[in-house]
Scaffold this active site. Structure first.
Site, PDB file in Angstrom:
ATOM      1  N   ARG A 108       0.563  -1.421   0.195  1.00 41.50           N
ATOM      2  CA  ARG A 108      -0.081  -0.138  -0.464  1.00 41.50           C
ATOM      3  C   ARG A 108       1.044   1.611  -0.119  1.00 41.50           C
ATOM      4  O   ARG A 108       0.512   2.481  -0.567  1.00 41.50           O
ATOM      5  CB  ARG A 108      -0.824  -0.099   1.636  1.00 41.50           C
ATOM      6  CG  ARG A 108      -1.495  -1.469   1.154  1.00 41.50           C
ATOM      7  CD  ARG A 108      -2.220  -1.300   3.144  1.00 41.50           C
ATOM      8  NE  ARG A 108      -3.714  -0.296   2.700  1.00 41.50           N
ATOM      9  CZ  ARG A 108      -4.854  -0.194   2.127  1.00 41.50           C
ATOM     10  NH1 ARG A 108      -5.056  -1.541   2.040  1.00 41.50           N
ATOM     11  NH2 ARG A 108      -5.597   0.609   2.214  1.00 41.50           N
ATOM     12  N   TYR A 217       0.086 -13.697   0.293  1.00 43.77           N
ATOM     13  CA  TYR A 217       0.686 -13.688  -1.156  1.00 43.77           C
ATOM     14  C   TYR A 217       1.639 -12.474  -0.784  1.00 43.77           C
ATOM     15  O   TYR A 217       1.778 -12.185  -0.153  1.00 43.77           O
ATOM     16  CB  TYR A 217      -0.516 -12.586  -1.486  1.00 43.77           C
ATOM     17  CG  TYR A 217      -1.379 -11.193  -1.432  1.00 43.77           C
ATOM     18  CD1 TYR A 217      -0.285 -10.216  -1.532  1.00 43.77           C
ATOM     19  CD2 TYR A 217      -2.548 -11.528  -0.599  1.00 43.77           C
ATOM     20  CE1 TYR A 217      -0.965  -9.121  -0.853  1.00 43.77           C
ATOM     21  CE2 TYR A 217      -3.050 -10.819  -0.264  1.00 43.77           C
ATOM     22  CZ  TYR A 217      -2.076  -9.302  -0.922  1.00 43.77           C
ATOM     23  OH  TYR A 217      -2.503  -8.041   0.183  1.00 43.77           O
ATOM     24  N   ASP A 295     -14.425   4.339   0.845  1.00 38.37           N
ATOM     25  CA  ASP A 295     -14.827   3.948   2.192  1.00 38.37           C
ATOM     26  C   ASP A 295     -16.238   4.831   2.489  1.00 38.37           C
ATOM     27  O   ASP A 295     -16.910   4.683   3.483  1.00 38.37           O
ATOM     28  CB  ASP A 295     -13.220   3.223   3.023  1.00 38.37           C
ATOM     29  CG  ASP A 295     -12.967   2.146   2.647  1.00 38.37           C
ATOM     30  OD1 ASP A 295     -13.410   1.242   1.372  1.00 38.37           O
ATOM     31  OD2 ASP A 295     -12.354   1.263   3.745  1.00 38.37           O
TER      32      ASP A 295
HETATM   33  C1  LIG Z   1      -7.500  -6.217   5.880  1.00 31.91           C
HETATM   34  C2  LIG Z   1      -7.858  -5.696   5.003  1.00 31.91           C
HETATM   35  C3  LIG Z   1      -7.562  -6.115   3.583  1.00 31.91           C
HETATM   36  C4  LIG Z   1      -8.044  -5.220   2.929  1.00 31.91           C
HETATM   37  N1  LIG Z   1      -7.329  -5.418   1.183  1.00 31.91           N
HETATM   38  C5  LIG Z   1      -7.464  -4.772  -0.460  1.00 31.91           C
HETATM   39  C6  LIG Z   1      -7.008  -5.172  -1.428  1.00 31.91           C
HETATM   40  O1  LIG Z   1      -6.939  -6.649  -1.629  1.00 31.91           O
HETATM   41  N2  LIG Z   1      -7.643  -4.860  -2.505  1.00 31.91           N
HETATM   42  C7  LIG Z   1      -8.384  -4.167  -2.355  1.00 31.91           C
HETATM   43  O2  LIG Z   1      -8.845  -3.081  -2.948  1.00 31.91           O
HETATM   44  N3  LIG Z   1      -8.635  -3.298  -0.779  1.00 31.91           N
HETATM   45  C8  LIG Z   1      -8.152  -3.903  -0.125  1.00 31.91           C
HETATM   46  N4  LIG Z   1      -8.734  -3.575   0.922  1.00 31.91           N
HETATM   47  C9  LIG Z   1      -9.861  -2.044   1.209  1.00 31.91           C
HETATM   48  C10 LIG Z   1      -9.253  -1.096   0.939  1.00 31.91           C
HETATM   49  O3  LIG Z   1      -8.007  -0.596   1.510  1.00 31.91           O
HETATM   50  C11 LIG Z   1     -10.022   0.079   1.505  1.00 31.91           C
HETATM   51  O4  LIG Z   1     -11.132   0.027   0.164  1.00 31.91           O
HETATM   52  C12 LIG Z   1      -9.709   1.660   0.558  1.00 31.91           C
HETATM   53  O5  LIG Z   1      -8.232   1.359   1.254  1.00 31.91           O
HETATM   54  C13 LIG Z   1     -10.603   2.804   0.456  1.00 31.91           C
HETATM   55  O6  LIG Z   1      -9.705   3.628   0.163  1.00 31.91           O
HETATM   56  P1  LIG Z   1     -10.259   5.414   0.812  1.00 31.91           P
HETATM   57  O7  LIG Z   1      -9.294   5.998  -0.223  1.00 31.91           O
HETATM   58  O8  LIG Z   1     -11.385   5.350   0.067  1.00 31.91           O
HETATM   59  O9  LIG Z   1     -10.422   5.761   2.113  1.00 31.91           O
HETATM   60  P2  LIG Z   1      -9.121   5.118   2.936  1.00 31.91           P
HETATM   61  O10 LIG Z   1      -8.397   3.915   2.987  1.00 31.91           O
HETATM   62  O11 LIG Z   1      -9.363   4.746   4.300  1.00 31.91           O
HETATM   63  O12 LIG Z   1      -8.671   7.263   3.499  1.00 31.91           O
HETATM   64  C14 LIG Z   1      -9.366   8.020   3.750  1.00 31.91           C
HETATM   65  C15 LIG Z   1      -7.998   9.069   4.153  1.00 31.91           C
HETATM   66  O13 LIG Z   1      -8.941  10.317   4.606  1.00 31.91           O
HETATM   67  C16 LIG Z   1      -7.982  10.635   5.390  1.00 31.91           C
HETATM   68  N5  LIG Z   1      -9.210  11.277   6.542  1.00 31.91           N
HETATM   69  C17 LIG Z   1      -9.636  11.020   7.401  1.00 31.91           C
HETATM   70  N6  LIG Z   1     -11.122  11.576   8.103  1.00 31.91           N
HETATM   71  C18 LIG Z   1     -10.239  12.713   7.800  1.00 31.91           C
HETATM   72  C19 LIG Z   1     -10.571  14.452   7.918  1.00 31.91           C
HETATM   73  N7  LIG Z   1     -11.307  14.408   8.907  1.00 31.91           N
HETATM   74  N8  LIG Z   1     -10.170  15.699   7.452  1.00 31.91           N
HETATM   75  C20 LIG Z   1      -9.229  15.151   6.053  1.00 31.91           C
HETATM   76  N9  LIG Z   1      -8.872  13.759   6.405  1.00 31.91           N
HETATM   77  C21 LIG Z   1      -9.182  12.945   6.595  1.00 31.91           C
HETATM   78  C22 LIG Z   1      -7.661   9.796   6.420  1.00 31.91           C
HETATM   79  O14 LIG Z   1      -6.288  10.293   7.872  1.00 31.91           O
HETATM   80  C23 LIG Z   1      -7.006   9.381   4.996  1.00 31.91           C
HETATM   81  O15 LIG Z   1      -5.845   9.551   4.483  1.00 31.91           O
HETATM   82  C24 LIG Z   1      -9.069  -4.380   2.605  1.00 31.91           C
HETATM   83  C25 LIG Z   1      -9.043  -4.051   3.341  1.00 31.91           C
HETATM   84  C26 LIG Z   1      -8.782  -4.513   4.875  1.00 31.91           C
HETATM   85  C27 LIG Z   1      -9.348  -3.570   6.155  1.00 31.91           C
END
Ligand SMILES: Cc1cc2nc3c(=O)[nH]c(=O)nc-3n(C[C@H](O)[C@H](O)[C@H](O)COP(=O)(O)OP(=O)(O)OC[C@H]3O[C@@H](n4cnc5c(N)ncnc54)[C@H](O)[C@@H]3O)c2cc1C
Length: 396
Positions: A108, A217, A295
């Site tokens: 990541r 993996y 998410d």
């Molecule tokens: C165990 C596990 C394994 C996974 N494996 C996979 C995989 O193999 N392949 C895959 O595609 N997905 C996988 N996922 C899912 C994936 O990790 C998430 O769906 C993805 O990281 C979501 O990205 P995002 O950018 O939406 O949110 P996030 O990664 O949660 O990023 C949100 C960002 O917003 C910031 N933030 C939060 N609140 C605020 C605020 N109020 N003000 C400013 N900044 C803020 C946080 O600090 C963070 O940087 C896995 C998840 C888990 C739990």
């Protein structure tokens, strides 16, 4: 509503950065507000399937990522004890010829770093120590103000909430509501291959067992092994949704499992424990000039390895929609295109919990046996299901 020149994004995760890059490439000024004091990602792996790679390629990231990836030979589901294969689907070159894009494993932190570099090169403004608390719509000016904890505000034509499962933007849009604990916890860890006392297969491997499963993996050209160990639990008592895990408790939970699993856990030095949370499909994804992705919008169990892939697809399609027509039309179109797909993948991910955890006692094992028979006698049935996920091309 007018057209879009400037967008503020809450959250510099994989979804937020992908959106910023896609918008910047369309000539839109993108500002990303991230609460953390430095940019980075948790030390864990990601499976990046061809549907995500098609977007990353279109964003010009494929060659920058290539030196950091591991190319798995198969996606497999195996028995937790005997190692018997219930499913073995070829990836590697066959994924490229079938989907016109590779299936990769990435750390990541590597994907995040490549995204940050590309964003900076495209002129995206990354603001750290920038915790978004709320936003204010200004209808008279056709703008939205994004407000930070320290009092700063940023004006923009559109606000994208890419701030993860506990999204402040979602909360303001739809009201306060905690995500639901999905009755599963996940330990995650990364082990240097030099510490392993055995070799593991070069596959994306799910080890299915009663009430729990284990995913293993390789990462970074085979330098590390990533593991995710999932266990069913009735509750999550901790306030935090992530905490340092007890490695001995993890070994105990998976004792008696196949030597590849116990060998990885024997060499693991540390682990983090995550509560797996989710939400039902949201009633609305946008209101006024604020919109959600990743998410923040549709968290899912990681049992299809598609959460980050969906955030990347969302980001690209939202940027395309915002580059054509008015804000109101763009946000309606974005939700129309994305909601059916992400809702379907949320459901598929949930269904895999039953399969991987042999739920239903003897029937659970029978379902895996049926999958094994289907993969031999009617492989096209399995392939069709995978094609619906991996064959999708958000860039078309
Ligand atoms: C165990 C596990 C394994 C996974 N494996 C996979 C995989 O193999 N392949 C895959 O595609 N997905 C996988 N996922 C899912 C994936 O990790 C998430 O769906 C993805 O990281 C979501 O990205 P995002 O950018 O939406 O949110 P996030 O990664 O949660 O990023 C949100 C960002 O917003 C910031 N933030 C939060 N609140 C605020 C605020 N109020 N003000 C400013 N900044 C803020 C946080 O600090 C963070 O940087 C896995 C998840 C888990 C739990």
């Amino acid at each position: 509503m007018s057209q879009v020149n400037r967008v503020v994004i809450a959250g510099a995760g994989i979804g937020g950065l992908s959106a910023a890059l896609a918008l910047a490439k369309q000539g839109v000024q993108a500002v990303v507000c991230e609460q953390a004091s430095h940019l980075g990602e948790v030390g864990a792996g990601l499976q990046m399937s061809p549907n995500a790679l098609k977007v990353l390629r279109k964003l010009g990231l494929e060659s920058a990522l290539r030196p950091f990836v591991f190319v798995p030979e198969h996606a497999t589901i195996r028995d937790f004890k005997s190692g018997e294969y219930y499913l073995k689907v070829p990836l590697g070159e066959q994924a490229i010829s079938r989907y016109d894009a590779p299936y990769w494993h990435v750390h990541r932190a590597d994907l995040h770093h490549v995204l940050v570099e590309a964003c900076l090169a495209e002129g995206v403004e990354l603001v750290l120590n920038a915790t978004v608390t709320h936003y204010v719509e200004n209808a008279a000016l056709d703008q939205v103000s994004v407000c930070l904890e320290d009092g700063r505000t940023f004006e923009s034509d559109v606000l994208i909430g890419a701030d993860g499962i506990r999204s402040k933007i979602r909360e303001q849009m739809l009201g306060p509501e905690s995500p639901t604990f999905m009755g599963q916890v996940a330990w995650r860890g990364v082990v240097p291959v030099s510490d392993l006392k055995m070799t593991i297969k070069p596959d994306a491997c799910v080890w299915a067992g009663p009430g729990r499963h284990f995913v293993s993996y390789y990462l970074r050209g085979g330098e590390y092994v990533n593991f995710v160990a999932v266990e069913e639990r009735n509750d999550w008592r901790s306030e935090s949704w992530r905490e340092e895990g007890d490695i001995d408790a993890l070994r105990q939970a998976f004792s008696g499992w196949h030597p590849e699993v116990s060998g990885i856990l024997a060499s693991a030095q540390s682990t983090f424990l995550w509560a797996l949370n989710g939400r039902d499909s949201l009633a609305i994804w946008h209101k006024g000039r604020a919109v959600l992705l990743g998410d923040a919008c549709h968290p899912m169990l990681p049992f299809m390895a598609q959460g980050a892939a969906m955030a990347i697809e969302d980001a690209y399609i939202l940027a395309q929609c915002l580059s054509n027509g008015t804000v109101a039309d763009a946000l309606i179109k974005y939700e129309d295109v994305r909601k059916p797909r992400t809702t379907n993948i949320q459901k598929m991910s949930k269904a895999n919990a039953g399969l991987y955890h042999m739920q239903g006692g003897v029937f659970g094992k029978m379902k895996l046996k049926a999958l094994q028979a289907a993969s031999r006698l009617a492989p096209h049935v399995i392939q069709t299901k995978l094609d619906s996920v991996y064959g999708y091309d958000a860039t078309k």
